[in-house]
Design a protein around this motif. Structure first.
Motif, PDB file in Angstrom:
ATOM      1  N   ARG A  69       0.835  -1.209   0.000  1.00 39.82           N
ATOM      2  CA  ARG A  69       0.000   0.000   0.000  1.00 39.82           C
ATOM      3  C   ARG A  69       0.866   1.254   0.000  1.00 39.82           C
ATOM      4  O   ARG A  69       0.624   2.190  -0.755  1.00 39.82           O
ATOM      5  CB  ARG A  69      -0.942  -0.004   1.208  1.00 39.82           C
ATOM      6  CG  ARG A  69      -1.912   1.157   1.240  1.00 39.82           C
ATOM      7  CD  ARG A  69      -2.856   1.080   2.440  1.00 39.82           C
ATOM      8  NE  ARG A  69      -2.247   0.691   3.694  1.00 39.82           N
ATOM      9  CZ  ARG A  69      -1.514   1.506   4.478  1.00 39.82           C
ATOM     10  NH1 ARG A  69      -1.311   2.736   4.118  1.00 39.82           N
ATOM     11  NH2 ARG A  69      -1.012   1.065   5.605  1.00 39.82           N
ATOM     12  N   ARG A 111       2.571   1.631  -3.437  1.00 40.69           N
ATOM     13  CA  ARG A 111       1.612   2.117  -4.439  1.00 40.69           C
ATOM     14  C   ARG A 111       1.365   3.604  -4.284  1.00 40.69           C
ATOM     15  O   ARG A 111       1.256   4.336  -5.264  1.00 40.69           O
ATOM     16  CB  ARG A 111       0.299   1.368  -4.309  1.00 40.69           C
ATOM     17  CG  ARG A 111       0.359  -0.026  -4.829  1.00 40.69           C
ATOM     18  CD  ARG A 111      -0.955  -0.707  -4.624  1.00 40.69           C
ATOM     19  NE  ARG A 111      -0.880  -2.059  -5.126  1.00 40.69           N
ATOM     20  CZ  ARG A 111      -1.720  -3.016  -4.806  1.00 40.69           C
ATOM     21  NH1 ARG A 111      -2.711  -2.763  -3.974  1.00 40.69           N
ATOM     22  NH2 ARG A 111      -1.577  -4.212  -5.295  1.00 40.69           N
ATOM     23  N   LYS A 112       1.264   4.051  -3.047  1.00 36.79           N
ATOM     24  CA  LYS A 112       1.026   5.467  -2.786  1.00 36.79           C
ATOM     25  C   LYS A 112       2.190   6.310  -3.306  1.00 36.79           C
ATOM     26  O   LYS A 112       1.994   7.353  -3.912  1.00 36.79           O
ATOM     27  CB  LYS A 112       0.832   5.686  -1.289  1.00 36.79           C
ATOM     28  CG  LYS A 112       0.283   7.026  -0.923  1.00 36.79           C
ATOM     29  CD  LYS A 112       0.084   7.084   0.587  1.00 36.79           C
ATOM     30  CE  LYS A 112      -1.148   7.855   0.911  1.00 36.79           C
ATOM     31  NZ  LYS A 112      -1.381   7.946   2.344  1.00 36.79           N
ATOM     32  N   ARG A 117      -3.526  -0.181  -8.853  1.00 39.08           N
ATOM     33  CA  ARG A 117      -4.645  -0.519  -7.982  1.00 39.08           C
ATOM     34  C   ARG A 117      -4.977  -2.014  -7.993  1.00 39.08           C
ATOM     35  O   ARG A 117      -5.705  -2.500  -7.130  1.00 39.08           O
ATOM     36  CB  ARG A 117      -5.884   0.273  -8.379  1.00 39.08           C
ATOM     37  CG  ARG A 117      -5.728   1.745  -8.093  1.00 39.08           C
ATOM     38  CD  ARG A 117      -7.030   2.489  -8.131  1.00 39.08           C
ATOM     39  NE  ARG A 117      -8.118   1.865  -7.436  1.00 39.08           N
ATOM     40  CZ  ARG A 117      -8.393   1.967  -6.128  1.00 39.08           C
ATOM     41  NH1 ARG A 117      -7.601   2.668  -5.370  1.00 39.08           N
ATOM     42  NH2 ARG A 117      -9.434   1.393  -5.599  1.00 39.08           N
ATOM     43  N   ARG A 118      -4.474  -2.725  -8.962  1.00 43.12           N
ATOM     44  CA  ARG A 118      -4.752  -4.145  -9.119  1.00 43.12           C
ATOM     45  C   ARG A 118      -4.184  -4.922  -7.934  1.00 43.12           C
ATOM     46  O   ARG A 118      -3.155  -4.585  -7.384  1.00 43.12           O
ATOM     47  CB  ARG A 118      -4.104  -4.548 -10.434  1.00 43.12           C
ATOM     48  CG  ARG A 118      -4.149  -5.920 -10.839  1.00 43.12           C
ATOM     49  CD  ARG A 118      -3.517  -6.010 -12.227  1.00 43.12           C
ATOM     50  NE  ARG A 118      -2.090  -6.150 -12.150  1.00 43.12           N
ATOM     51  CZ  ARG A 118      -1.466  -7.317 -12.156  1.00 43.12           C
ATOM     52  NH1 ARG A 118      -2.154  -8.416 -12.247  1.00 43.12           N
ATOM     53  NH2 ARG A 118      -0.159  -7.377 -12.077  1.00 43.12           N
ATOM     54  N   TRP A 139      -4.364   2.133 -13.145  1.00 46.77           N
ATOM     55  CA  TRP A 139      -5.169   0.934 -12.954  1.00 46.77           C
ATOM     56  C   TRP A 139      -4.278  -0.224 -12.512  1.00 46.77           C
ATOM     57  O   TRP A 139      -4.647  -0.991 -11.621  1.00 46.77           O
ATOM     58  CB  TRP A 139      -5.886   0.567 -14.255  1.00 46.77           C
ATOM     59  CG  TRP A 139      -6.468  -0.802 -14.205  1.00 46.77           C
ATOM     60  CD1 TRP A 139      -7.640  -1.183 -13.628  1.00 46.77           C
ATOM     61  CD2 TRP A 139      -5.875  -2.007 -14.712  1.00 46.77           C
ATOM     62  NE1 TRP A 139      -7.817  -2.551 -13.751  1.00 46.77           N
ATOM     63  CE2 TRP A 139      -6.746  -3.067 -14.422  1.00 46.77           C
ATOM     64  CE3 TRP A 139      -4.701  -2.274 -15.396  1.00 46.77           C
ATOM     65  CZ2 TRP A 139      -6.467  -4.377 -14.781  1.00 46.77           C
ATOM     66  CZ3 TRP A 139      -4.431  -3.577 -15.758  1.00 46.77           C
ATOM     67  CH2 TRP A 139      -5.307  -4.607 -15.456  1.00 46.77           C
ATOM     68  N   ARG A 192       2.002   6.462  -7.096  1.00 47.60           N
ATOM     69  CA  ARG A 192       0.851   7.171  -7.627  1.00 47.60           C
ATOM     70  C   ARG A 192       1.122   8.670  -7.774  1.00 47.60           C
ATOM     71  O   ARG A 192       0.687   9.286  -8.745  1.00 47.60           O
ATOM     72  CB  ARG A 192      -0.351   6.951  -6.706  1.00 47.60           C
ATOM     73  CG  ARG A 192      -1.647   7.390  -7.307  1.00 47.60           C
ATOM     74  CD  ARG A 192      -2.829   7.092  -6.413  1.00 47.60           C
ATOM     75  NE  ARG A 192      -2.862   5.680  -6.042  1.00 47.60           N
ATOM     76  CZ  ARG A 192      -3.167   5.251  -4.828  1.00 47.60           C
ATOM     77  NH1 ARG A 192      -3.469   6.095  -3.885  1.00 47.60           N
ATOM     78  NH2 ARG A 192      -3.179   3.968  -4.559  1.00 47.60           N
TER      79      ARG A 192
END
Length: 162
Positions: A17, A20-21, A73-74, A70, A24
């Motif tokens: 998490r 990913r942040k 987020r997978r 996308w 992003r």
């Protein structure tokens, strides 16, 4: 056993998490950069303003950014596999610069997934908690890399189970 499973799963879920942040934010900035470049490309004369040429590049790259968002987020397939530790047959650390920075986890279906470890500091290196959680939740799995284990995993993944 259930307690160690939830600890390993929640540990890697938290790590993913956070990663990913971090990924992003630059992607959103690139999306804005390409969007502004596209607008400039359509509104300014490309022969007079070199920045207007960015519009062509922005137009080509603009569709890539939503696809990558996308992809971030997978659901990570390795994380899904950690829900059932009985399917883990092999794991080993990947070294870069003399320090383990990721863990490869092999499952009995023949799939091998990379799980990144969080960086504590440049001096201390990467956290090794992920390896400890894997040892606790999958004591039956083979640990460590060798060419023999790689070949055995490719032929029959279940054979690595202790």
């Amino acid at each position: 056993m259930e307690k160690t499973l939830s600890q390993a799963h929640s540990y890697f879920e938290d790590v993913l998490r956070k990663q990913r942040k971090k990924n992003r934010i630059p992607m959103v900035l690139l999306f804005l950069f390409f969007g502004v470049g596209t607008v400039l490309g359509f509104t300014l004369d490309a022969t007079e303003y070199p920045s207007a040429r960015l519009g062509t590049f922005g137009l080509l790259c603009l569709p890539v950014v939503p696809f990558y968002l996308w992809y971030l987020r997978r659901e990570n397939q390795g994380l899904l596999g950690l829900r059932e530790p009985s399917h883990i047959v092999w794991f080993y650390g990947i070294q870069k610069g003399g320090k383990v920075n990721a863990v490869m986890v092999g499952f009995d279906n023949g799939k091998l997934y990379r799980m990144n470890l969080p960086l504590i500091s440049f001096k201390e290196g990467f956290s090794q908690e992920g390896l400890q959680h894997l040892r606790a939740c999958a004591p039956h799995a083979a640990e460590g890399y060798s060419e023999e284990r790689r070949q055995a995993f490719n032929k029959e993944p279940g054979s690595l189970r202790a």
